[in-house]
Design a protein around this motif. Structure first.
Motif, mmCIF file in Angstrom:
data_model
loop_
_atom_site.group_PDB
_atom_site.id
_atom_site.type_symbol
_atom_site.label_atom_id
_atom_site.label_comp_id
_atom_site.label_asym_id
_atom_site.label_seq_id
_atom_site.Cartn_x
_atom_site.Cartn_y
_atom_site.Cartn_z
ATOM 1 N N ALA A 96 0.814 -1.222 0.000
ATOM 2 C CA ALA A 96 0.000 0.000 0.000
ATOM 3 C C ALA A 96 0.840 1.261 0.000
ATOM 4 O O ALA A 96 1.814 1.369 0.744
ATOM 5 N N ALA A 97 0.414 2.235 -0.788
ATOM 6 C CA ALA A 97 1.038 3.561 -0.727
ATOM 7 C C ALA A 97 0.830 4.120 0.675
ATOM 8 O O ALA A 97 -0.273 4.075 1.221
ATOM 9 N N GLY A 98 1.912 4.624 1.270
ATOM 10 C CA GLY A 98 1.803 5.317 2.555
ATOM 11 C C GLY A 98 1.916 4.445 3.788
ATOM 12 O O GLY A 98 1.867 4.949 4.900
ATOM 13 N N ILE A 117 6.607 -3.456 -0.013
ATOM 14 C CA ILE A 117 7.008 -3.474 -1.427
ATOM 15 C C ILE A 117 6.180 -2.413 -2.142
ATOM 16 O O ILE A 117 4.957 -2.365 -1.976
ATOM 17 N N MET A 118 6.830 -1.562 -2.916
ATOM 18 C CA MET A 118 6.093 -0.609 -3.754
ATOM 19 C C MET A 118 6.359 -0.978 -5.218
ATOM 20 O O MET A 118 7.366 -0.600 -5.812
ATOM 21 N N PRO A 119 5.451 -1.794 -5.792
ATOM 22 C CA PRO A 119 5.643 -2.265 -7.170
ATOM 23 C C PRO A 119 4.926 -1.338 -8.153
ATOM 24 O O PRO A 119 4.364 -0.314 -7.759
ATOM 25 N N LEU A 167 9.336 8.249 -2.863
ATOM 26 C CA LEU A 167 9.523 7.793 -4.252
ATOM 27 C C LEU A 167 8.376 6.936 -4.783
ATOM 28 O O LEU A 167 8.414 6.472 -5.921
ATOM 29 N N THR A 168 7.348 6.767 -3.945
ATOM 30 C CA THR A 168 6.151 6.038 -4.399
ATOM 31 C C THR A 168 5.600 6.661 -5.681
ATOM 32 O O THR A 168 5.193 5.966 -6.612
ATOM 33 N N ALA A 169 5.621 7.996 -5.733
ATOM 34 C CA ALA A 169 5.099 8.687 -6.920
ATOM 35 C C ALA A 169 5.891 8.317 -8.159
ATOM 36 O O ALA A 169 5.346 8.169 -9.244
ATOM 37 N N THR A 171 7.983 5.558 -8.846
ATOM 38 C CA THR A 171 7.953 4.199 -9.402
ATOM 39 C C THR A 171 6.539 3.612 -9.414
ATOM 40 O O THR A 171 6.204 2.851 -10.310
ATOM 41 N N GLY A 172 5.726 3.967 -8.418
ATOM 42 C CA GLY A 172 4.383 3.389 -8.346
ATOM 43 C C GLY A 172 3.399 4.101 -9.255
ATOM 44 O O GLY A 172 2.663 3.471 -10.015
ATOM 45 N N SER A 173 3.383 5.433 -9.171
ATOM 46 C CA SER A 173 2.345 6.212 -9.867
ATOM 47 C C SER A 173 2.768 6.741 -11.222
ATOM 48 O O SER A 173 1.916 6.922 -12.104
ATOM 49 N N ALA A 174 4.060 7.040 -11.401
ATOM 50 C CA ALA A 174 4.469 7.710 -12.640
ATOM 51 C C ALA A 174 4.150 6.914 -13.911
ATOM 52 O O ALA A 174 3.991 7.534 -14.976
ATOM 53 N N ALA A 263 -0.749 11.236 3.773
ATOM 54 C CA ALA A 263 -1.887 11.620 4.601
ATOM 55 C C ALA A 263 -2.622 10.406 5.141
ATOM 56 O O ALA A 263 -3.366 10.488 6.111
ATOM 57 N N ARG A 264 -2.374 9.234 4.504
ATOM 58 C CA ARG A 264 -3.058 8.017 4.966
ATOM 59 C C ARG A 264 -2.320 7.351 6.118
ATOM 60 O O ARG A 264 -2.762 6.353 6.642
ATOM 61 N N LYS A 265 -1.147 7.858 6.460
ATOM 62 C CA LYS A 265 -0.359 7.244 7.541
ATOM 63 C C LYS A 265 -1.199 7.172 8.807
ATOM 64 O O LYS A 265 -1.821 8.159 9.194
HETATM 65 O O1 LIG Z 1 -2.940 5.275 -6.948
HETATM 66 C C1 LIG Z 1 -2.485 4.716 -5.929
HETATM 67 O O2 LIG Z 1 -2.787 5.106 -4.800
HETATM 68 C C2 LIG Z 1 -1.510 3.575 -6.083
HETATM 69 C C3 LIG Z 1 -0.206 3.846 -5.420
HETATM 70 C C4 LIG Z 1 0.828 3.784 -6.497
HETATM 71 C C5 LIG Z 1 0.073 3.500 -7.714
HETATM 72 N N1 LIG Z 1 -1.198 3.350 -7.471
#
Ligand SMILES: O=C(O)[C@@H]1CCC=N1
Ligand SMILES: NC(=O)C1=CN([C@@H]2O[C@H](COP(=O)(O)OP(=O)(O)OC[C@H]3O[C@@H](n4cnc5c(N)ncnc54)[C@H](OP(=O)(O)O)[C@@H]3O)[C@@H](O)[C@H]2O)C=CC1
Length: 266
Positions: A96-98, A117-119, A167-169, A171-174, A263-265
């Protein structure tokens, strides 16, 4: 051989377990999957993949070595509360993000093994760029198990928890930013009268070629400059991007993702 449980069987979970199952050497004996409401979706996944759907994931916790929380971040505290009395020596991995290991550890019994893991969705083709970090109580075999998962879904980099928050943004979101970039280029292409199919072909092939060249040379500055003929047309386009704060826009987008995730922390 280990068993594994996915709590949450949405897009990211499917990308991961489909890849785990595609390995030439089997990594897990049984992959259990569970979700919240959609039993039809679970049944559909079980038809498509060699996974074991479970209605109540609490029934199989005792039978698994690793539990992957692939649910919305806001729901994970509740799942951790349910898990707590059932833990023996399983590793609890969140994607999960955060939600880093320190947050997991706050919700779980003292000594529980945790990882984050942030995939990204390219896990589906074994091309995720995943970040990861361990909690305080992970033994060698749990580290190996986690790194086997990471290797199956792509490339991976171990970083401190705080760095993964930041760095979630990236690798995860970009990847979503990249696909948005594609869609905007396609809009520009169709505005000149070509069909959406032609626009898709042009943009995807251009992006594929650019990404392949980048993978080969690892030098984006040289590649950008090689396109930019001195006094030529590309320089005008790059100047327009700079005039419209392209760099600032990306920085702001990254900051927006991270602010939302942090903010979800809890
Ligand atoms: O949109 C999200 O919250 C998740 C986290 C990284 C990619 N998707
Ligand atoms: N998508 C991505 O690119 C990435 C996502 N992530 C993380 O992965 C996680 C899942 O995201 P994503 O796959 O996109 O989301 P989806 O909406 O596709 O999947 C969420 C899954 O969680 C299940 N779920 C929801 N609430 C509960 C609950 N209380 N108990 C059990 N299962 C529940 C849903 O079940 P049902 O359908 O029955 O409601 C569904 O199977 C998030 O934490 C996200 O931050 C991380 C990196 C990248």
């Amino acid at each position: 051989m280990s068993n594994i449980l996915f709590i949450g069987a949405g897009r990211m979970a499917e990308a991961m377990f489909s890849r785990l199952l595609a390995q030439p050497k089997r990594l897990f004996k049984t992959i259990y999957i569970s979700n919240n409401t959609s039993k039809t979706h679970l049944a559909h996944l079980a038809e498509r993949y060699d996974v074991q759907p479970v209605t109540n994931w609490t029934d199989v916790v005792d039978d698994v070595d690793a539990i992957i929380l692939a649910t919305p971040p806001s729901t994970q505290p509740e799942q951790l509360r349910t898990l707590s009395p059932l833990i023996r020596n399983q590793i609890i991995i969140t994607i999960a993000a955060g939600i880093g290991p320190s947050i997991l550890e706050n919700h779980l019994p003292e000594g529980t093994a945790t990882a984050w893991i942030m995939p990204n969705t390219a896990a589906e083709i074994g091309a995720s760029m995943s970040l990861y970090t361990f909690g305080k109580h992970v033994n060698a075999s749990q580290k190996t198990l986690t790194e086997n998962i990471l290797a199956a879904i792509g490339t991976y980099e171990e970083l401190p928890e705080e760095a993964i928050h930041n760095l979630t943004a990236l690798t995860g979101s970009a990847p979503a930013f990249v696909y948005e970039f594609v869609l905007q280029l396609e809009n520009a292409a169709t505005s000149y009268g070509i069909s959406p199919t032609q626009a898709r072909k042009l943009v995807v092939a251009m992006l594929h070629g650019s990404a392949s060249l980048l993978a080969k040379t690892n030098d984006p500055v040289a590649l950008r400059d090689a396109v930019t003929t001195p006094g030529g047309a590309t320089a005008a386009g790059l100047q327009s991007l700079a005039d419209h704060q392209f760099g600032d826009m990306l920085t702001k987008a990254i900051e927006a993702v991270n602010a939302h995730a942090k903010a979800r922390k809890n």
